[in-house]
Design an enzyme around this catalytic site. Structure first.
Site, PDB file in Angstrom:
ATOM      1  N   LYS A  74       0.819  -1.203   0.000  1.00 30.60           N
ATOM      2  CA  LYS A  74       0.000   0.000   0.000  1.00 30.60           C
ATOM      3  C   LYS A  74       0.858   1.261   0.000  1.00 30.60           C
ATOM      4  O   LYS A  74       0.353   2.361  -0.272  1.00 30.60           O
ATOM      5  CB  LYS A  74      -0.923  -0.003   1.220  1.00 30.60           C
ATOM      6  CG  LYS A  74      -1.949  -1.128   1.224  1.00 30.60           C
ATOM      7  CD  LYS A  74      -2.822  -1.075   2.465  1.00 30.60           C
ATOM      8  CE  LYS A  74      -3.834  -2.224   2.462  1.00 30.60           C
ATOM      9  NZ  LYS A  74      -4.686  -2.221   3.676  1.00 30.60           N
ATOM     10  N   ASN A  95      -4.286 -13.823  -5.331  1.00 28.53           N
ATOM     11  CA  ASN A  95      -5.720 -14.090  -5.246  1.00 28.53           C
ATOM     12  C   ASN A  95      -6.437 -12.975  -4.490  1.00 28.53           C
ATOM     13  O   ASN A  95      -7.383 -13.201  -3.748  1.00 28.53           O
ATOM     14  CB  ASN A  95      -6.011 -15.464  -4.621  1.00 28.53           C
ATOM     15  CG  ASN A  95      -5.536 -15.591  -3.177  1.00 28.53           C
ATOM     16  OD1 ASN A  95      -4.765 -14.774  -2.678  1.00 28.53           O
ATOM     17  ND2 ASN A  95      -5.990 -16.634  -2.480  1.00 28.53           N
ATOM     18  N   PHE A  96      -5.955 -11.731  -4.711  1.00 23.54           N
ATOM     19  CA  PHE A  96      -6.648 -10.574  -4.163  1.00 23.54           C
ATOM     20  C   PHE A  96      -8.021 -10.420  -4.815  1.00 23.54           C
ATOM     21  O   PHE A  96      -8.297 -10.992  -5.882  1.00 23.54           O
ATOM     22  CB  PHE A  96      -5.846  -9.295  -4.427  1.00 23.54           C
ATOM     23  CG  PHE A  96      -4.605  -9.148  -3.586  1.00 23.54           C
ATOM     24  CD1 PHE A  96      -4.693  -8.879  -2.232  1.00 23.54           C
ATOM     25  CD2 PHE A  96      -3.349  -9.252  -4.162  1.00 23.54           C
ATOM     26  CE1 PHE A  96      -3.550  -8.731  -1.458  1.00 23.54           C
ATOM     27  CE2 PHE A  96      -2.206  -9.099  -3.404  1.00 23.54           C
ATOM     28  CZ  PHE A  96      -2.301  -8.841  -2.045  1.00 23.54           C
ATOM     29  N   LYS A 136     -17.135 -12.031  -4.195  1.00 24.31           N
ATOM     30  CA  LYS A 136     -16.206 -12.739  -3.311  1.00 24.31           C
ATOM     31  C   LYS A 136     -16.630 -14.201  -3.168  1.00 24.31           C
ATOM     32  O   LYS A 136     -17.809 -14.531  -3.306  1.00 24.31           O
ATOM     33  CB  LYS A 136     -16.165 -12.086  -1.934  1.00 24.31           C
ATOM     34  CG  LYS A 136     -15.644 -10.650  -1.927  1.00 24.31           C
ATOM     35  CD  LYS A 136     -15.495 -10.156  -0.507  1.00 24.31           C
ATOM     36  CE  LYS A 136     -15.164  -8.671  -0.418  1.00 24.31           C
ATOM     37  NZ  LYS A 136     -14.155  -8.214  -1.327  1.00 24.31           N
ATOM     38  N   ALA A 137     -15.666 -15.051  -2.871  1.00 28.42           N
ATOM     39  CA  ALA A 137     -15.991 -16.479  -2.724  1.00 28.42           C
ATOM     40  C   ALA A 137     -15.005 -17.153  -1.790  1.00 28.42           C
ATOM     41  O   ALA A 137     -13.836 -16.762  -1.706  1.00 28.42           O
ATOM     42  CB  ALA A 137     -15.968 -17.180  -4.084  1.00 28.42           C
ATOM     43  N   ASP A 168     -11.102 -24.841  -2.826  1.00 26.35           N
ATOM     44  CA  ASP A 168      -9.836 -24.158  -2.558  1.00 26.35           C
ATOM     45  C   ASP A 168      -8.637 -24.940  -3.088  1.00 26.35           C
ATOM     46  O   ASP A 168      -7.975 -24.532  -4.041  1.00 26.35           O
ATOM     47  CB  ASP A 168      -9.682 -23.922  -1.053  1.00 26.35           C
ATOM     48  CG  ASP A 168     -10.348 -22.634  -0.602  1.00 26.35           C
ATOM     49  OD1 ASP A 168     -10.512 -21.719  -1.422  1.00 26.35           O
ATOM     50  OD2 ASP A 168     -10.694 -22.536   0.581  1.00 26.35           O
TER      51      ASP A 168
END
Length: 398
Positions: A74, A95-96, A136-137, A168
């Protein structure tokens, strides 16, 4: 040498879908450097944490054989360091949430211009395009939307999530295949490319065989519990002493296997019988067959049943619980369960790589502590000394 020796991977993933991919590649010899936020790192370090301030077992099981550095992406100084590191690596995986790296000016278009041979991999719930791309998941969401839940459960009952994280880790395995394919293609073209895996689509790939009934009947596949309706007596059978996991599963799909069952349960008198030898008859008398077989299995423990059936050519598997998996002599003999030493968790028995390469032995090492390899990686790749690392730490960059 390890099969992937020399392959360097920047791992910006967290939780499971991404880390399971990079762990698989690390087991095969890739140098995986896990880039984590200085503020706590991968959220998986705290997932189901039983001891505050100590890496959770969840993290330990998914991040072995990796190195860890901290870097605040950031902050502009953190992004500058990241861009400096990038040319030293072959693969980046993240995987953001869709758009996060683009917001930080670290997306595919920017990074591929800086490093044209970069392989840039993403794992997301619904992929990088389409109406659901921004949704999202987690694993269970992928199971639901990929069709796995719809075929799991008892006839007439509700859909049930699988006890395994197919969405996953299954996505992670798919992503590893994609990365290796891109590496092979790069040998011919010299160029990198994007590798994209949707968790929903990875689950659909696993569900394909269950779609057979849909093609035959024209209707959605129904749940059928443990029985295979057309291969009686394929089913789950109770064993002694009657605990929660004292069961075996048998699958019978040939006359020889059925004769093996009859021989094992001391009913050889039924071998060749006109009815019992007819699978169509057996399919209509499943309850009767189940009771006959279970009378024999209930008097024996599950491993005795498995081994006795196997000796007569019957495919039969004991239901291994987690203790069985970690202690069974077969898995120990094959090295699938190995012992590691962790600085805060002590000695642990953990699963190792399921992939065996004859010329590439695998060594299993523990998961890294947060930022454990800052000095090694930043010193080796960027030439940063102790004083500069201390300044970066004070500024919250590492």
């Amino acid at each position: 040498m390890a099969a992937l020796s020399g392959l360097r991977i920047l791992d910006l993933t967290q939780f499971e879908a991404g880390p399971s991919c990079t762990q698989l590649l690390a087991w095969l010899g890739a140098d995986v450097v896990k880039v984590e936020s200085p503020d706590g790192g991968d959220q998986g370090r705290r997932m189901v944490a039983d001891v505050p301030g100590t890496d959770a077992y969840y993290f330990l099981l998914l991040n072995g054989n990796k190195r860890s550095v901290t870097l605040n992406l950031k902050a502009e100084r953190g992004r500058a360091l990241f861009r400096q590191m990038l040319p030293h690596f072959d693969v980046l995986i993240e995987n953001f949430t869709l758009g996060t790296l683009e917001k930080w000016e670290l997306g595919w278009n920017v990074l591929s211009a800086l490093h044209p041979s970069l392989i840039y991999a993403t794992v997301r719930g619904f992929g990088d395009s389409g109406p659901y791309a921004s949704f999202k998941a987690f694993d269970m969401i992928a199971q639901a939307t990929g069709g796995a839940m719809s075929v799991n459960g008892e006839l007439g009952g509700p859909p049930i999530k699988l006890g395994i994280t197919l969405g996953d880790t299954g996505s992670g395995v798919h992503c590893a295949v994609g990365i290796l394919a891109a590496c092979i293609q790069r040998l011919q073209t010299g160029r990198g490319q994007r590798v994209e895996v949707s968790m929903q689509e990875a689950v659909i790939n696993f569900v394909r065989p269950s779609m057979l009934a849909h093609y035959i009947t024209g209707y959605p596949t129904i749940r059928s519990g443990n029985r295979i309706a057309v291969l009686a007596p394929s089913d789950l059978y109770k064993c002694a002493p009657g605990g929660d996991n004292d069961y075996v599963y048998m699958m019978i799909n040939s006359p020889a296997m059925w004769d093996g069952v009859l021989t094992t349960i001391d009913r050889a008198d039924l071998i060749g019988h006109a009815d019992y030898s007819d699978v169509r008859w057996r399919n209509h008398h499943q309850a009767e067959l189940h009771a006959m077989i279970e009378t024999w299995t209930e008097a024996r423990d599950k491993f005795t049943v498995m081994e006795t059936m196997a000796a007569n050519g019957v495919p039969c598997g004991a239901v291994f619980d987690s203790r069985d998996v970690l202690t069974h002599p077969h898995l120990r003999a094959r090295g699938m369960i190995t012992t590691i030493d962790h600085p805060t968790r002590g000695t642990l028995d953990v699963p190792s790589s399921p992939i065996r390469l004859g010329d590439s032995p695998t060594t299993i090492t523990r998961s890294p502590l947060l930022g454990e390899h800052n000095r090694d990686v930043y010193g080796e790749l960027l030439g940063l000394d102790e004083a500069e690392l201390a300044r970066l730490a004070r500024d919250g960059v590492v």
